[in-house]
Design a protein around this motif. Structure first.
Motif, PDB file in Angstrom:
ATOM      1  N   ASP A  97      -7.485  -3.410   3.367  1.00 21.60           N
ATOM      2  CA  ASP A  97      -6.531  -2.457   4.122  1.00 21.60           C
ATOM      3  C   ASP A  97      -5.564  -2.392   3.225  1.00 21.60           C
ATOM      4  O   ASP A  97      -4.520  -3.065   3.297  1.00 21.60           O
ATOM      5  N   VAL A  98      -5.147  -1.130   2.530  1.00 28.66           N
ATOM      6  CA  VAL A  98      -4.115  -0.945   1.545  1.00 28.66           C
ATOM      7  C   VAL A  98      -2.707  -1.090   2.283  1.00 28.66           C
ATOM      8  O   VAL A  98      -1.752  -1.346   1.495  1.00 28.66           O
ATOM      9  N   SER A  99      -2.741  -0.666   3.718  1.00 23.52           N
ATOM     10  CA  SER A  99      -1.254  -0.657   4.419  1.00 23.52           C
ATOM     11  C   SER A  99      -0.890  -1.949   4.113  1.00 23.52           C
ATOM     12  O   SER A  99       0.510  -2.210   4.518  1.00 23.52           O
ATOM     13  N   MET A 100      -1.811  -2.977   4.210  1.00 32.02           N
ATOM     14  CA  MET A 100      -1.008  -4.379   4.192  1.00 32.02           C
ATOM     15  C   MET A 100      -0.793  -4.865   2.682  1.00 32.02           C
ATOM     16  O   MET A 100      -0.248  -6.219   2.864  1.00 32.02           O
ATOM     17  N   LEU A 101      -0.976  -4.003   1.603  1.00 28.75           N
ATOM     18  CA  LEU A 101      -0.941  -4.677   0.439  1.00 28.75           C
ATOM     19  C   LEU A 101       0.620  -4.249  -0.166  1.00 28.75           C
ATOM     20  O   LEU A 101       1.150  -3.045   0.136  1.00 28.75           O
ATOM     21  N   ARG A 119     -18.092   4.479  -7.994  1.00 21.59           N
ATOM     22  CA  ARG A 119     -17.449   4.510  -6.669  1.00 21.59           C
ATOM     23  C   ARG A 119     -16.686   3.377  -6.346  1.00 21.59           C
ATOM     24  O   ARG A 119     -15.683   3.267  -5.826  1.00 21.59           O
ATOM     25  N   SER A 120     -17.224   2.376  -6.637  1.00 22.99           N
ATOM     26  CA  SER A 120     -16.486   0.893  -6.129  1.00 22.99           C
ATOM     27  C   SER A 120     -15.159   0.592  -7.120  1.00 22.99           C
ATOM     28  O   SER A 120     -14.554  -0.227  -6.379  1.00 22.99           O
ATOM     29  N   CYS A 121     -15.184   1.312  -8.264  1.00 22.43           N
ATOM     30  CA  CYS A 121     -14.266   0.830  -9.043  1.00 22.43           C
ATOM     31  C   CYS A 121     -13.280   1.777  -9.167  1.00 22.43           C
ATOM     32  O   CYS A 121     -12.274   1.946  -9.810  1.00 22.43           O
ATOM     33  N   ARG A 122     -13.196   2.868  -8.364  1.00 23.01           N
ATOM     34  CA  ARG A 122     -12.112   3.945  -8.345  1.00 23.01           C
ATOM     35  C   ARG A 122     -10.926   3.553  -7.873  1.00 23.01           C
ATOM     36  O   ARG A 122     -10.749   2.439  -7.010  1.00 23.01           O
ATOM     37  N   GLU A 123      -9.941   4.190  -8.197  1.00 23.75           N
ATOM     38  CA  GLU A 123      -8.489   3.538  -7.997  1.00 23.75           C
ATOM     39  C   GLU A 123      -8.266   3.688  -6.490  1.00 23.75           C
ATOM     40  O   GLU A 123      -8.331   4.586  -5.964  1.00 23.75           O
ATOM     41  N   LEU A 124      -7.416   2.697  -6.071  1.00 26.02           N
ATOM     42  CA  LEU A 124      -6.894   2.484  -4.613  1.00 26.02           C
ATOM     43  C   LEU A 124      -5.528   3.364  -4.753  1.00 26.02           C
ATOM     44  O   LEU A 124      -4.856   3.326  -5.676  1.00 26.02           O
ATOM     45  N   GLU A 125      -5.394   4.174  -3.781  1.00 27.37           N
ATOM     46  CA  GLU A 125      -4.110   4.848  -3.514  1.00 27.37           C
ATOM     47  C   GLU A 125      -3.257   3.919  -2.594  1.00 27.37           C
ATOM     48  O   GLU A 125      -3.617   3.363  -1.543  1.00 27.37           O
ATOM     49  N   PHE A 126      -2.128   3.679  -3.082  1.00 32.28           N
ATOM     50  CA  PHE A 126      -1.027   3.070  -2.244  1.00 32.28           C
ATOM     51  C   PHE A 126      -0.343   4.009  -1.217  1.00 32.28           C
ATOM     52  O   PHE A 126      -0.057   5.074  -1.444  1.00 32.28           O
TER      53      PHE A 126
END
Length: 135
Positions: free
Chosen positions: A91-95, A128-135
């Protein structure tokens, strides 16, 4: 406020599930007489447990390596098990921005080191699994 945490353990001397000579966590069952030093292999198992309900953790094997910090040697963990962290668990919103940056750097390393060894559908899954996460 305290939660039960299992952080990690030694790997490889007797092939037990949780072996020493050291342990990392709130309830280790191994003797705490040994110290981590460069070259040790340990598991890194950040997790969260709700007693009587559930537990979740992400496990990786790491090598203890020496790095320079502010002009002095210190120890850090370098992942040696290179598998993408399951995106549906994140859950990127928690990072924090630094946590997102760490995940993106880890996935970039996984892609760089693993992708040359795989092809076809496995390579597509890895990408797909290693694509960059957006903050």
């Amino acid at each position: 406020y305290q939660r039960r945490v299992h952080g990690g353990h030694g790997v490889g001397s007797s092939l037990a599930v949780h072996e020493g000579p050291f342990g990392i966590g709130s309830a280790q069952r191994v003797a705490q007489t040994a110290v981590l030093k460069a070259g040790c292999i340990t598991s890194n198992e950040p997790g969260y447990y709700e007693d009587g309900a559930f537990g979740i953790r992400i496990e990786n094997l790491c090598e203890v390596v020496t790095v320079e910090t502010n002009g002095s040697p210190s120890l850090t963990l370098k992942a040696i098990t290179l598998v993408p962290i399951q995106r549906s668990l994140i859950d990127v919103s928690m990072l924090t921005p630094s946590e997102v940056a760490w995940l993106n750097a880890y996935h970039k390393r996984v892609w760089a080191e693993v992708s040359p060894s795989v092809t076809g559908k496995v390579r597509e899954w890895l990408q797909r699994s290693c694509r960059e996460l957006e903050f």
